[in-house]
Design an enzyme around this catalytic site. Sequence first.
Site, PDB file in Angstrom:
ATOM      1  N   HIS A   8       0.827  -1.213   0.000  1.00 22.92           N
ATOM      2  CA  HIS A   8       0.000   0.000   0.000  1.00 22.92           C
ATOM      3  C   HIS A   8       0.862   1.264   0.000  1.00 22.92           C
ATOM      4  O   HIS A   8       2.038   1.250   0.389  1.00 22.92           O
ATOM      5  CB  HIS A   8      -0.932   0.012   1.210  1.00 22.92           C
ATOM      6  CG  HIS A   8      -0.192   0.051   2.525  1.00 22.92           C
ATOM      7  ND1 HIS A   8       0.370   1.197   3.039  1.00 22.92           N
ATOM      8  CD2 HIS A   8       0.070  -0.931   3.425  1.00 22.92           C
ATOM      9  CE1 HIS A   8       0.952   0.928   4.192  1.00 22.92           C
ATOM     10  NE2 HIS A   8       0.784  -0.359   4.456  1.00 22.92           N
ATOM     11  N   GLU A  82      -2.239  -6.825   7.815  1.00 20.42           N
ATOM     12  CA  GLU A  82      -0.925  -6.753   8.442  1.00 20.42           C
ATOM     13  C   GLU A  82      -0.921  -7.568   9.734  1.00 20.42           C
ATOM     14  O   GLU A  82      -1.982  -7.937  10.270  1.00 20.42           O
ATOM     15  CB  GLU A  82      -0.587  -5.278   8.729  1.00 20.42           C
ATOM     16  CG  GLU A  82       0.786  -5.025   9.341  1.00 20.42           C
ATOM     17  CD  GLU A  82       1.925  -5.535   8.481  1.00 20.42           C
ATOM     18  OE1 GLU A  82       2.135  -6.783   8.470  1.00 20.42           O
ATOM     19  OE2 GLU A  82       2.605  -4.717   7.841  1.00 20.42           O
TER      20      GLU A  82
END
Length: 206
Positions: A8, A82
């Site tokens: 990202h 994550e």
Amino acid sequence: MRLILVRHGETVENAQGIIQGQLHGRLTERGRRQAQRAAEELRRELVHRIYSSDLARAADTAVEIARHHEGVSVEHRRELRERSFGRYQGRRPGEIDWGAVPRSEVEPLEALSERAAGFLREMQRRHGGETVVVVGHGGTCAAMIAHIRGESLENFFREADGLANGGISVFEWDAGAAASTDGSGSAHARGWREVLCNSSRHLHDL
């Protein structure tokens, strides 16, 4: 299968040195430009499917990529999140006495690795001969790279800190080559070929 991994774009929390873990995060203006540059870099790829973590920072990056691939939807997946840092998310590393952190509070590296490996196995089953873009995080992308390479947990987690926001990694998997082995040995022996890892050439002036 052609597998394209994208981390990202930069978030406000990245810029402030804050541990995000499984918090959503918010792209900075620079982070949005990184996402757009990654999207431009991939615009000529014949993409069949886009997968993204369901956390906002990855999902917003995936939206930019999808703009260049008409008719290709984004599927959001929790297993691409994550690593979880529990109640330590939202804090800076220097504020934490890591020696006193309970093991139960932070997701074990083994669990992160298995999440990544399980997702890759699913991609191998579902997308033979196709091109798949996966938008994730430093930890999950590094875990997938490590699984592909057959590296240790320690090595892949060191790699996580080095993956650029908006960086691109490309791997190709040959089901025929993998079927001719017992599944052990090098990445090449298991059917994987590394084309590109953590490329940030498209981000050079950001």
